[in-house]
Design a protein around this motif. Structure first.
Motif, PDB file in Angstrom:
ATOM      1  N   ILE A  39       0.834  -1.206   0.000  1.00 40.46           N
ATOM      2  CA  ILE A  39       0.000   0.000   0.000  1.00 40.46           C
ATOM      3  C   ILE A  39       0.869   1.257   0.000  1.00 40.46           C
ATOM      4  O   ILE A  39       0.530   2.265  -0.630  1.00 40.46           O
ATOM      5  CB  ILE A  39      -1.018   0.002   1.151  1.00 40.46           C
ATOM      6  CG1 ILE A  39      -2.137   1.003   0.851  1.00 40.46           C
ATOM      7  CG2 ILE A  39      -0.392   0.333   2.470  1.00 40.46           C
ATOM      8  CD1 ILE A  39      -3.347   0.818   1.705  1.00 40.46           C
ATOM      9  N   ALA A  40       2.016   1.202   0.659  1.00 43.92           N
ATOM     10  CA  ALA A  40       2.927   2.348   0.625  1.00 43.92           C
ATOM     11  C   ALA A  40       3.451   2.567  -0.788  1.00 43.92           C
ATOM     12  O   ALA A  40       3.556   3.723  -1.250  1.00 43.92           O
ATOM     13  CB  ALA A  40       4.082   2.128   1.595  1.00 43.92           C
ATOM     14  N   ALA A  41       3.745   1.490  -1.506  1.00 48.32           N
ATOM     15  CA  ALA A  41       4.218   1.621  -2.889  1.00 48.32           C
ATOM     16  C   ALA A  41       3.118   2.185  -3.783  1.00 48.32           C
ATOM     17  O   ALA A  41       3.382   3.056  -4.628  1.00 48.32           O
ATOM     18  CB  ALA A  41       4.691   0.267  -3.407  1.00 48.32           C
ATOM     19  N   ALA A  42       1.884   1.726  -3.612  1.00 45.29           N
ATOM     20  CA  ALA A  42       0.774   2.226  -4.429  1.00 45.29           C
ATOM     21  C   ALA A  42       0.522   3.709  -4.172  1.00 45.29           C
ATOM     22  O   ALA A  42       0.327   4.486  -5.111  1.00 45.29           O
ATOM     23  CB  ALA A  42      -0.489   1.417  -4.153  1.00 45.29           C
ATOM     24  N   VAL A  43       0.568   4.107  -2.912  1.00 52.13           N
ATOM     25  CA  VAL A  43       0.358   5.526  -2.583  1.00 52.13           C
ATOM     26  C   VAL A  43       1.507   6.373  -3.124  1.00 52.13           C
ATOM     27  O   VAL A  43       1.292   7.443  -3.710  1.00 52.13           O
ATOM     28  CB  VAL A  43       0.187   5.710  -1.057  1.00 52.13           C
ATOM     29  CG1 VAL A  43       0.248   7.170  -0.663  1.00 52.13           C
ATOM     30  CG2 VAL A  43      -1.126   5.094  -0.602  1.00 52.13           C
TER      31      VAL A  43
END
Length: 114
Positions: A39-43
Motif C-alpha cells: 500500500i505504501a508503494a501504491a500511494v
C-alpha cells in the motif's frame, strides 16, 4: 525448603519451556508487512504521477485488503492459542489493522474529495 536452597535455585537454575511462536501469528505478521509495503508503494507511485492512479494500483490495493483481512483473522486465531508466545500475533494484528485503517482513509478521501 530453607532459605539457602531457595536462593541457589533462583540464581543458577534455568527455566525451560515448551512455548513456541504460533505459525498463524508468523503468517499474520508476514501478510501485514507485505500489505504495508504494497500500500505504501501504491500511494507513493500515485503521488509521483500527480494523483493519477493506474488501474493496477487499485487492483493491488484490493488484494492488499484481502491479505489484511486474512492476516487479521490469522492474528486473532493465533492469539487464542494457549501456551504460546504472542509477539507475532500482536504484530500481525497491529500491521493488518493499520493497513485496513489506511485503506479506509484512502477510500474516504476518494469518495469525499478531501
Amino acid at each position: 525448603m530453607n532459605r539457602r536452597n531457595h536462593r541457589t535455585s533462583r540464581k543458577g537454575g534455568y527455566i525451560f519451556t515448551a512455548k513456541k511462536h504460533p505459525e498463524k501469528g508468523i503468517m499474520s505478521t508476514t501478510l501485514g508487512i507485505i500489505s504495508v509495503i504494497s500500500i505504501a508503494a501504491a500511494v507513493y507511485l500515485s503521488y509521483r504521477s500527480a494523483g493519477a492512479a493506474v488501474t493496477q494500483y487499485g487492483a493491488a490495493v484490493f488484494l492488499v485488503t484481502l491479505f489484511s483481512l486474512t492476516g487479521l483473522i490469522l492474528g486473532i486465531l493465533s492469539r487464542m492459542e494457549k501456551d504460546r508466545y504472542y509477539l507475532f500475533s500482536y504484530l500481525g494484528i497491529g500491521f493488518n489493522t493499520v493497513v485496513l485503517a489506511m485503506i479506509s482513509i484512502i477510500l474516504y478521501a476518494g469518495a469525499y474529495g478531501v
